[in-house]
Design a protein around this motif. Structure first.
Motif, PDB file in Angstrom:
ATOM      1  N   THR A  65      28.395 -21.209  20.397  1.00  0.00           N
ATOM      2  CA  THR A  65      27.788 -21.190  19.067  1.00  0.00           C
ATOM      3  C   THR A  65      26.269 -21.238  19.178  1.00  0.00           C
ATOM      4  N   GLY A  66      25.592 -20.989  18.061  1.00  0.00           N
ATOM      5  CA  GLY A  66      24.133 -20.993  18.013  1.00  0.00           C
ATOM      6  C   GLY A  66      23.593 -19.579  17.940  1.00  0.00           C
ATOM      7  N   ASP A  67      22.260 -19.454  17.766  1.00  0.00           N
ATOM      8  CA  ASP A  67      21.667 -18.115  17.771  1.00  0.00           C
ATOM      9  C   ASP A  67      21.598 -17.612  19.213  1.00  0.00           C
ATOM     10  N   ALA A  68      21.144 -16.373  19.386  1.00  0.00           N
ATOM     11  CA  ALA A  68      21.177 -15.744  20.709  1.00  0.00           C
ATOM     12  C   ALA A  68      20.415 -16.557  21.747  1.00  0.00           C
ATOM     13  N   SER A  69      19.263 -17.097  21.350  1.00  0.00           N
ATOM     14  CA  SER A  69      18.459 -17.879  22.285  1.00  0.00           C
ATOM     15  C   SER A  69      19.138 -19.183  22.659  1.00  0.00           C
ATOM     16  N   GLU A  70      19.714 -19.874  21.657  1.00  0.00           N
ATOM     17  CA  GLU A  70      20.380 -21.149  21.915  1.00  0.00           C
ATOM     18  C   GLU A  70      21.630 -20.966  22.764  1.00  0.00           C
ATOM     19  N   ARG A  71      22.362 -19.893  22.536  1.00  0.00           N
ATOM     20  CA  ARG A  71      23.590 -19.684  23.298  1.00  0.00           C
ATOM     21  C   ARG A  71      23.303 -19.495  24.783  1.00  0.00           C
ATOM     22  N   SER A  72      22.171 -18.883  25.112  1.00  0.00           N
ATOM     23  CA  SER A  72      21.867 -18.610  26.521  1.00  0.00           C
ATOM     24  C   SER A  72      21.054 -19.718  27.185  1.00  0.00           C
ATOM     25  N   ASP A  73      20.808 -20.823  26.458  1.00  0.00           N
ATOM     26  CA  ASP A  73      20.001 -21.914  27.014  1.00  0.00           C
ATOM     27  C   ASP A  73      20.549 -22.409  28.343  1.00  0.00           C
ATOM     28  N   TRP A  74      21.851 -22.607  28.423  1.00  0.00           N
ATOM     29  CA  TRP A  74      22.437 -23.205  29.620  1.00  0.00           C
ATOM     30  C   TRP A  74      22.171 -22.377  30.868  1.00  0.00           C
ATOM     31  N   ARG A  75      22.540 -21.114  30.833  1.00  0.00           N
ATOM     32  CA  ARG A  75      22.377 -20.316  32.054  1.00  0.00           C
ATOM     33  C   ARG A  75      20.900 -20.041  32.359  1.00  0.00           C
ATOM     34  N   ARG A  76      20.057 -20.002  31.321  1.00  0.00           N
ATOM     35  CA  ARG A  76      18.619 -19.836  31.563  1.00  0.00           C
ATOM     36  C   ARG A  76      18.049 -21.057  32.294  1.00  0.00           C
ATOM     37  N   LEU A  77      18.460 -22.250  31.857  1.00  0.00           N
ATOM     38  CA  LEU A  77      17.968 -23.475  32.478  1.00  0.00           C
ATOM     39  C   LEU A  77      18.496 -23.635  33.904  1.00  0.00           C
ATOM     40  N   VAL A  78      19.770 -23.314  34.115  1.00  0.00           N
ATOM     41  CA  VAL A  78      20.319 -23.418  35.471  1.00  0.00           C
ATOM     42  C   VAL A  78      19.657 -22.390  36.389  1.00  0.00           C
ATOM     43  N   ALA A  79      19.457 -21.166  35.895  1.00  0.00           N
ATOM     44  CA  ALA A  79      18.791 -20.142  36.710  1.00  0.00           C
ATOM     45  C   ALA A  79      17.380 -20.593  37.096  1.00  0.00           C
ATOM     46  N   ARG A  80      16.678 -21.208  36.175  1.00  0.00           N
ATOM     47  CA  ARG A  80      15.322 -21.704  36.475  1.00  0.00           C
ATOM     48  C   ARG A  80      15.374 -22.769  37.567  1.00  0.00           C
ATOM     49  N   ARG A  81      16.337 -23.690  37.467  1.00  0.00           N
ATOM     50  CA  ARG A  81      16.444 -24.730  38.488  1.00  0.00           C
ATOM     51  C   ARG A  81      16.862 -24.137  39.836  1.00  0.00           C
ATOM     52  N   LEU A  82      17.738 -23.159  39.830  1.00  0.00           N
ATOM     53  CA  LEU A  82      18.133 -22.504  41.075  1.00  0.00           C
ATOM     54  C   LEU A  82      16.918 -21.868  41.750  1.00  0.00           C
ATOM     55  N   ALA A  83      16.045 -21.267  40.955  1.00  0.00           N
ATOM     56  CA  ALA A  83      14.819 -20.686  41.518  1.00  0.00           C
ATOM     57  C   ALA A  83      13.956 -21.768  42.160  1.00  0.00           C
ATOM     58  N   GLU A  84      13.898 -22.930  41.530  1.00  0.00           N
ATOM     59  CA  GLU A  84      13.082 -24.027  42.056  1.00  0.00           C
ATOM     60  C   GLU A  84      13.593 -24.540  43.396  1.00  0.00           C
ATOM     61  N   ILE A  85      14.894 -24.407  43.650  1.00  0.00           N
ATOM     62  CA  ILE A  85      15.446 -24.916  44.906  1.00  0.00           C
ATOM     63  C   ILE A  85      15.724 -23.782  45.905  1.00  0.00           C
ATOM     64  N   GLY A  86      15.134 -22.599  45.642  1.00  0.00           N
ATOM     65  CA  GLY A  86      15.134 -21.560  46.660  1.00  0.00           C
ATOM     66  C   GLY A  86      16.049 -20.381  46.475  1.00  0.00           C
ATOM     67  N   PHE A  87      16.771 -20.298  45.356  1.00  0.00           N
ATOM     68  CA  PHE A  87      17.633 -19.147  45.108  1.00  0.00           C
ATOM     69  C   PHE A  87      16.812 -18.007  44.491  1.00  0.00           C
ATOM     70  N   THR A  88      17.130 -16.783  44.879  1.00  0.00           N
ATOM     71  CA  THR A  88      16.494 -15.607  44.302  1.00  0.00           C
ATOM     72  C   THR A  88      17.549 -14.760  43.600  1.00  0.00           C
ATOM     73  N   ASP A  89      17.102 -13.703  42.907  1.00  0.00           N
ATOM     74  CA  ASP A  89      18.066 -12.837  42.223  1.00  0.00           C
ATOM     75  C   ASP A  89      17.725 -11.378  42.457  1.00  0.00           C
ATOM     76  N   VAL A  90      18.663 -10.528  42.096  1.00  0.00           N
ATOM     77  CA  VAL A  90      18.493  -9.073  42.241  1.00  0.00           C
ATOM     78  C   VAL A  90      18.886  -8.393  40.935  1.00  0.00           C
ATOM     79  N   ILE A  91      18.413  -8.949  39.818  1.00  0.00           N
ATOM     80  CA  ILE A  91      18.833  -8.443  38.524  1.00  0.00           C
ATOM     81  C   ILE A  91      18.441  -6.983  38.331  1.00  0.00           C
TER      82      ILE A  91
END
Length: 276
Positions: free
Chosen positions: A241-267
């Protein structure tokens, strides 16, 4: 109430018990389960393809077998149990079977509520704590290495985001390796990952500081970059539930933390792969 030979007994949490046993022959008369059943309430359904019911302190899962060569969830749960104790809870397998092109799995309930349910009542410090804990779990799982892009038993990894089309051959480990190279991922080091750590699959109890992870159907070995990439692109890991930004909060925050601990992406590489 103890289990006996040929049966399995577990509590409903209210002083009664469920008993799982082999069906007699001939089969007794049966009738469809009412959708509003108090004893076996349905908690999820996707048409006639899959459904989940709560049965006391357990869940009954059933789904059609669309990918016959994919690793089954009970196999992955046994893999986790062999590596216990872990710093998170996960379901115990009570029963599994396959009949008439359907897969059935009964697992124990992990105590707590989903992160989706608890999130609105959390303060920012508690939210950050669970974001960090899930990222740490991703990092811990990534310490387990594999030799192919597959499930824990060498069967197909049920990660359709890494394939094209609906062919069952599209999940063949060699084909997935070819696809990952096309996406520009490093396939020289393959790590174990859950691949569906949305807030509905994270079980928490803030009063006990506990965390559990459910739904291991997609888990297996993949390139390390895929861990963060999946959080970036999969709307299936959004809040319901929530608007588009609120619904994606969880994965955005986890992705940010993953970047902080050394994970990269290939989006960008993945977007090019899927559009090509």
């Amino acid at each position: 109430m103890p289990s006996t030979e040929g049966t399995y007994t577990y509590t409903d949490g209210k002083g009664r018990f469920f008993v799982l046993s082999n069906a007699p022959d001939p089969l007794p008369e049966s009738k469809p389960l009412a959708q509003d059943s108090a004893d076996l309430p349905m908690v999820y359904a996707a048409g006639d393809q899959s459904a989940v019911w709560r049965a006391g302190e357990a869940f009954v899962k059933a789904h059609g077998i669309l990918w016959p060569n994919a690793t089954r969830e009970h196999v992955t749960l046994a893999f986790l149990k062999a590596r216990s104790p872990l710093d998170f809870d996960f379901p115990e397998v009570i029963y599994h079977g396959e009949f008439d092109k359907r897969y059935y799995l009964i697992v124990s309930r992990v105590p707590g509520r989903t992160l989706s349910e608890e999130w609105p009542g959390m303060d920012e410090a508690m939210r950050q704590r669970y974001v960090w804990r899930v990222a740490d779990i991703c990092a811990k799982l990534a310490e387990w290495k594999g030799n192919a892009i597959c499930g824990v038993d060498g069967q197909q990894l049920l990660e359709v985001y890494l394939s094209k089309g609906d062919s069952t051959d599209g999940l063949d480990p060699k084909q997935l390796r070819k696809n990952c190279l096309q996406i520009s991922m490093d396939v020289s080091s393959l790590v174990f990952c859950h691949l569906d750590l949305g807030p509905g699959n994270v079980i928490v109890d803030p009063t006990k500081d506990s965390i559990g992870i459910i739904y291991w159907e997609l888990a297996g070995y993949a390139p390390r970059e895929w861990v963060k990439t999946k959080f970036n692109l999969s709307s299936g890991m959004d809040f319901p539930t929530g608007d588009a930004s609120e619904r994606s909060d969880w994965r955005r925050l986890v992705a940010r933390r993953l970047a902080e601990i050394g994970f990269t992406d290939v989006i960008d590489g993945w977007l090019s792969f899927r559009s090509g």
